[in-house]
Motif scaffolding. Structure first.
Motif, mmCIF file in Angstrom:
data_model
loop_
_atom_site.group_PDB
_atom_site.id
_atom_site.type_symbol
_atom_site.label_atom_id
_atom_site.label_comp_id
_atom_site.label_asym_id
_atom_site.label_seq_id
_atom_site.Cartn_x
_atom_site.Cartn_y
_atom_site.Cartn_z
ATOM 1 N N LEU A 1 0.969 -1.173 0.012
ATOM 2 C CA LEU A 1 0.008 -0.019 0.006
ATOM 3 C C LEU A 1 0.782 1.243 0.156
ATOM 4 N N LEU A 2 1.803 1.184 0.934
ATOM 5 C CA LEU A 2 2.733 2.455 0.905
ATOM 6 C C LEU A 2 3.687 2.537 -0.326
ATOM 7 N N THR A 3 4.192 1.667 -0.834
ATOM 8 C CA THR A 3 4.956 1.906 -2.120
ATOM 9 C C THR A 3 4.152 2.021 -3.404
ATOM 10 N N LYS A 4 2.947 1.395 -3.354
ATOM 11 C CA LYS A 4 2.439 1.460 -4.791
ATOM 12 C C LYS A 4 0.803 2.133 -4.826
ATOM 13 N N GLY A 5 0.199 2.071 -3.759
ATOM 14 C CA GLY A 5 -1.142 2.264 -3.499
ATOM 15 C C GLY A 5 -1.466 3.851 -3.389
ATOM 16 N N VAL A 6 -0.493 4.820 -3.144
ATOM 17 C CA VAL A 6 -0.665 6.030 -2.842
ATOM 18 C C VAL A 6 -0.093 7.096 -3.801
ATOM 19 N N GLU A 7 -0.642 7.988 -4.398
ATOM 20 C CA GLU A 7 0.040 9.036 -5.121
ATOM 21 C C GLU A 7 0.036 10.348 -4.774
ATOM 22 N N ASP A 8 0.800 11.287 -5.244
ATOM 23 C CA ASP A 8 1.170 12.565 -4.633
ATOM 24 C C ASP A 8 -0.089 13.364 -5.566
ATOM 25 N N ILE A 9 -0.572 14.470 -4.484
ATOM 26 C CA ILE A 9 -1.492 15.464 -5.129
ATOM 27 C C ILE A 9 -0.871 16.587 -5.840
ATOM 28 N N GLU A 10 -1.417 17.263 -6.872
ATOM 29 C CA GLU A 10 -0.979 18.495 -7.401
ATOM 30 C C GLU A 10 -1.609 19.600 -6.727
ATOM 31 N N ILE A 11 -0.615 20.520 -5.978
ATOM 32 C CA ILE A 11 -1.210 21.569 -5.192
ATOM 33 C C ILE A 11 -2.131 22.082 -6.084
#
Length: 246
Positions: free
Chosen positions: A175-185
């Motif tokens: 989950l930590l390495t593959k499941g979450v993506e950054d948000i464009e401010i």
């Protein structure tokens, strides 16, 4: 407790309390609905004041499935889970509350199309939205060094919390390495509903809450006692959520 099955076959546990205006409450990393929302009375406070608390456990957490198939962890998987929950429960007029990872996911979910009446982002600063690799690296390293971490190590508290919550380390690492993506401010401009940035007075784990407030079109900030782990354990947080939603 009820269960919602996602399109990829993962069972998501849904806890409910109260009757009235729906409020979807999203917990933090390595926590659960029971730990973040029920144990310290926040859900009961809302339920006693006319809200129905709908509290999922994220995949890998609480009573939900913790699959160890890497194919079930692609960027934005928690956001898709949140959207699926809202669609399955046919929520239209509701509020949305998130703490830490839950706040991060709530932010992404609103950008992706959720339209709650009001939004609460707890334990979150602007840097926590856009530098996930930096934030998550601490926890990935903790998992990789799990057996070597002893009392006195900066990661010992996170290890103890994760172990106490019964988190599967293999699923958690996926989950930590593959499941979450950054948000464009720049995408924060799409969050137009009234929003409360709710932060502990000693919590800067996810960066600046003031900058997050200022980046949102219609946001205020409330400060409650405690650090990142401690603020959610105090009744002040529940009272601040209730005041804003009421």
């Amino acid at each position: 407790m009820s269960v919602i099955t996602t399109p990829d076959g993962t069972n998501i546990a849904i806890h409910r309390m109260g009757a009235g205006r729906p409020v979807l409450m999203l917990h933090g990393l390595f926590s659960s609905a029971a730990m973040n929302w029920m144990k310290f009375g926040h859900a009961k406070l809302l339920a006693d004041n006319g809200f129905e608390c709908i509290m999922p456990d994220w995949r890998v957490h609480g009573d939900s499935d913790a699959p160890t198939d890497a194919a079930l962890y692609t960027p934005g998987v928690l956001v898709r889970d949140a959207l699926h929950i809202v669609e399955t429960l046919k929520l239209t007029d509701y509020d949305l509350v998130g703490f830490s990872l839950g706040a991060r996911t709530a932010t992404s979910a609103v950008i992706a199309g959720l339209t709650p009446r009001r939004l609460v982002l707890g334990g979150m600063g602007i840097e926590g939205l856009s530098n996930w690799q930096v934030r998550s690296a601490f926890f990935v390293d903790m998992i990789d060094q799990f057996d070597e971490i002893e009392r006195g190590d900066p990661a010992f508290m996170a290890k103890s919390f994760m172990k106490g919550q019964g988190i599967d380390p293999v699923a958690a690492r996926l989950l930590l390495t593959k499941g979450v993506e950054d948000i464009e401010i720049a995408q924060l401009s799409r969050i137009t509903m009234p929003t409360l940035v709710l932060i502990g007075d000693d919590d800067r784990d996810n960066g600046s809450p003031e900058k997050l407030r200022d980046a949102l079109p219609d946001a205020t900030m409330a400060v409650v006692p405690g650090n990142h782990m401690g603020s959610v354990a105090k009744p002040d947080m529940g009272r601040a959520i209730l005041e804003f939603l009421s």
